[in-house]
Design an enzyme around this catalytic site. Sequence first.
Site, PDB file in Angstrom:
ATOM      1  N   SER A  10       0.855  -1.192   0.000  1.00 18.79           N
ATOM      2  CA  SER A  10       0.000   0.000   0.000  1.00 18.79           C
ATOM      3  C   SER A  10       0.884   1.233   0.000  1.00 18.79           C
ATOM      4  CB  SER A  10      -0.897   0.014   1.241  1.00 18.79           C
ATOM      5  OG  SER A  10      -1.505   1.281   1.369  1.00 18.79           O
ATOM      6  N   HIS A  35      -1.348  -1.406  -4.211  1.00 21.55           N
ATOM      7  CA  HIS A  35      -2.597  -0.940  -3.601  1.00 21.55           C
ATOM      8  C   HIS A  35      -2.549   0.587  -3.429  1.00 21.55           C
ATOM      9  CE1 HIS A  35      -6.156  -1.696  -0.996  1.00 21.55           C
ATOM     10  NE2 HIS A  35      -5.687  -0.717  -0.215  1.00 21.55           N
ATOM     11  N   ASP A  37      -4.696   3.836  -2.003  1.00 26.24           N
ATOM     12  CA  ASP A  37      -5.798   4.235  -1.123  1.00 26.24           C
ATOM     13  C   ASP A  37      -6.292   5.632  -1.460  1.00 26.24           C
ATOM     14  OD1 ASP A  37      -6.104   2.004   0.735  1.00 26.24           O
ATOM     15  OD2 ASP A  37      -4.036   2.460   1.295  1.00 26.24           O
ATOM     16  N   MET A  39      -8.843   8.565  -0.457  1.00 23.21           N
ATOM     17  CA  MET A  39      -9.676   9.063   0.655  1.00 23.21           C
ATOM     18  C   MET A  39     -10.137  10.485   0.333  1.00 23.21           C
ATOM     19  SD  MET A  39      -7.503   7.697   3.919  1.00 23.21           S
ATOM     20  CE  MET A  39      -6.567   6.142   3.857  1.00 23.21           C
ATOM     21  N   HIS A  71      -8.373   1.334  -3.985  1.00 22.14           N
ATOM     22  CA  HIS A  71      -9.285   1.172  -2.856  1.00 22.14           C
ATOM     23  C   HIS A  71      -9.914   2.531  -2.579  1.00 22.14           C
ATOM     24  CE1 HIS A  71      -9.654   0.325   1.787  1.00 22.14           C
ATOM     25  NE2 HIS A  71     -10.829   0.443   1.207  1.00 22.14           N
ATOM     26  N   MET A  73     -12.053   4.963  -0.678  1.00 22.20           N
ATOM     27  CA  MET A  73     -12.726   5.260   0.590  1.00 22.20           C
ATOM     28  C   MET A  73     -13.363   6.633   0.435  1.00 22.20           C
ATOM     29  SD  MET A  73      -9.752   3.716   3.038  1.00 22.20           S
ATOM     30  CE  MET A  73      -8.577   3.744   1.679  1.00 22.20           C
ATOM     31  N   MET A 142     -11.994  -5.213   5.738  1.00 19.76           N
ATOM     32  CA  MET A 142     -11.116  -4.295   6.470  1.00 19.76           C
ATOM     33  C   MET A 142     -10.757  -4.913   7.821  1.00 19.76           C
ATOM     34  SD  MET A 142     -10.458  -1.704   4.535  1.00 19.76           S
ATOM     35  CE  MET A 142      -9.482  -0.855   5.782  1.00 19.76           C
ATOM     36  N   GLY A 147      -9.050   4.586   6.900  1.00 21.25           N
ATOM     37  CA  GLY A 147      -8.697   5.995   7.016  1.00 21.25           C
ATOM     38  C   GLY A 147      -7.246   6.266   7.347  1.00 21.25           C
ATOM     39  N   GLY A 149      -3.128   4.487   8.043  1.00 23.11           N
ATOM     40  CA  GLY A 149      -2.197   3.387   8.168  1.00 23.11           C
ATOM     41  C   GLY A 149      -1.686   3.307   9.599  1.00 23.11           C
ATOM     42  N   GLY A 150      -1.021   2.228   9.886  1.00 23.76           N
ATOM     43  CA  GLY A 150      -0.344   2.098  11.168  1.00 23.76           C
ATOM     44  C   GLY A 150      -1.210   1.686  12.337  1.00 23.76           C
ATOM     45  N   ASP A 177      -7.000  -5.837   4.704  1.00 26.86           N
ATOM     46  CA  ASP A 177      -6.345  -4.531   4.634  1.00 26.86           C
ATOM     47  C   ASP A 177      -6.341  -3.887   6.011  1.00 26.86           C
ATOM     48  OD1 ASP A 177      -5.372  -2.052   3.951  1.00 26.86           O
ATOM     49  OD2 ASP A 177      -7.001  -1.539   2.578  1.00 26.86           O
ATOM     50  N   GLY A 178      -5.132  -3.709   6.540  1.00 28.51           N
ATOM     51  CA  GLY A 178      -4.970  -3.025   7.809  1.00 28.51           C
ATOM     52  C   GLY A 178      -4.272  -3.883   8.842  1.00 28.51           C
ATOM     53  N   GLY A 179      -3.110  -3.421   9.272  1.00 24.05           N
ATOM     54  CA  GLY A 179      -2.380  -4.148  10.302  1.00 24.05           C
ATOM     55  C   GLY A 179      -1.818  -5.479   9.838  1.00 24.05           C
ATOM     56  N   GLY A 199       0.983  -1.868   4.339  1.00 24.60           N
ATOM     57  CA  GLY A 199       1.538  -0.527   4.191  1.00 24.60           C
ATOM     58  C   GLY A 199       2.711  -0.300   5.102  1.00 24.60           C
TER      59      GLY A 199
HETATM   60  C1  DX5 Z   1      -6.321   2.088   5.563  1.00 26.63           C
HETATM   61  C2  DX5 Z   1      -5.900   1.705   4.184  1.00 26.63           C
HETATM   62  C3  DX5 Z   1      -4.812   0.721   4.142  1.00 26.63           C
HETATM   63  C4  DX5 Z   1      -3.530   1.153   4.774  1.00 26.63           C
HETATM   64  C5  DX5 Z   1      -3.006  -0.027   5.498  1.00 26.63           C
HETATM   65  O1  DX5 Z   1      -7.543   2.751   5.555  1.00 26.63           O
HETATM   66  O2  DX5 Z   1      -6.982   1.173   3.472  1.00 26.63           O
HETATM   67  O3  DX5 Z   1      -4.579   0.259   2.809  1.00 26.63           O
HETATM   68  O4  DX5 Z   1      -2.571   1.594   3.855  1.00 26.63           O
HETATM   69  O5  DX5 Z   1      -1.923   0.388   6.223  1.00 26.63           O
HETATM   70  P1  DX5 Z   1      -1.213  -0.527   7.286  1.00 26.63           P
HETATM   71  O6  DX5 Z   1      -0.658  -1.711   6.577  1.00 26.63           O
HETATM   72  O7  DX5 Z   1      -0.172   0.388   7.850  1.00 26.63           O
HETATM   73  O8  DX5 Z   1      -2.254  -0.929   8.306  1.00 26.63           O
HETATM   74 ZN    ZN Z   2      -6.543   0.191   1.515  1.00 31.07          ZN
END
Ligand code: DX5
Ligand code: ZN
Length: 303
Positions: A10, A35, A37, A39, A71, A73, A142, A147, A149-150, A177-179, A199
């Site tokens: 990502s 990927h 993102d 927003m 993706h 959002m 999800m 919204g 990363g991290g 996606d996420g963590g 990400g």
């Molecule tokens: C969050 C995004 C993710 C994000 C994931 O809303 O959709 O794609 O980049 O980031 P990590 O891998 O840091 O959780």
């Molecule tokens: Zn994403």
Amino acid sequence: MTELHGVAPSILAADFARLGDQVGEVLAAGARVIHVDIMDGHFVPPLTMGPLVVSALADRVHDAGALIDVHMMIERPERQISEFAKAGADNITFHAEATPHVHYAIGAIKDAGCTAGVAICPATPVRVLAEVAADLDLALCMTVNPGWGGQPFIPASPGKIERLRALIGAGPALEVDGGIDTSTAGACSQAGATVFVAGTALFGAPDPAAAYREIAAAAHTPTVSASIPPSTSIAGRSPSNSRRRRTLPGDPGRKAWPPQPGFTVMQSTRSTSSTSSPTTVAGVPGFRASPARQPASRTALSA
Ligand code: DX5
Ligand code: ZN
């Protein structure tokens, strides 16, 4: 034919001052899905990027035989599909929570020559996808709230992934996606996930290419040989026609959300070699998930 499968770096966590080079690093390491993102400051509070970034990366990604996985959002995603398709998106995923016109939007994405995915937030039950399951190329579960990363992986996610896989069947890709990192990818894979967005764990690592390989190994997904020549083409694509359909294979530490002021958009543990600073999110008291919408015809929606 390239499939939407495996670890998907990502770029939200990349160093935007050298975005092309960072994408090149993970492509060379074997990544075949990038990927992106999107927003809009409404569906989720942050603003990120748009079709211009997709367009800027498209040739580099496609020349490596890889796919761009958008993706969205954003509210009313059906209004932006054609722009992202024209910019070079291969798969477009939107949120079921962001429009009353899920079936319409899936059709519009396919009409634009892309594969279609629908995402659901952690609190959204998998059954919202029941009526469109047969139409999906991809379902995105999800594993954090969208919204930022991290954020830490939501521990209940594997059970939900299993329920989602049972609902959609074996055909569609199932993206998480996420963590996602070496400690969470395996459980997602065992539960039925086939695409693993990473990400922070990847671009925040000192060596993103090594991190890609480690996460791919943890997910038990085969890594694509980095020796694939750049000229490797995807079936159906020609230089003058990059738009085409593709087939797809068949709370510990949880932060309050919405994040409090000072929450970092990008993980603070990102590479020390990075020159960019984490961006902080202002307070989000006015955050709204989904405003009331007026029903509209497909023609009107696409206007
Ligand atoms: C969050 C995004 C993710 C994000 C994931 O809303 O959709 O794609 O980049 O980031 P990590 O891998 O840091 O959780
Ligand atoms: Zn994403």
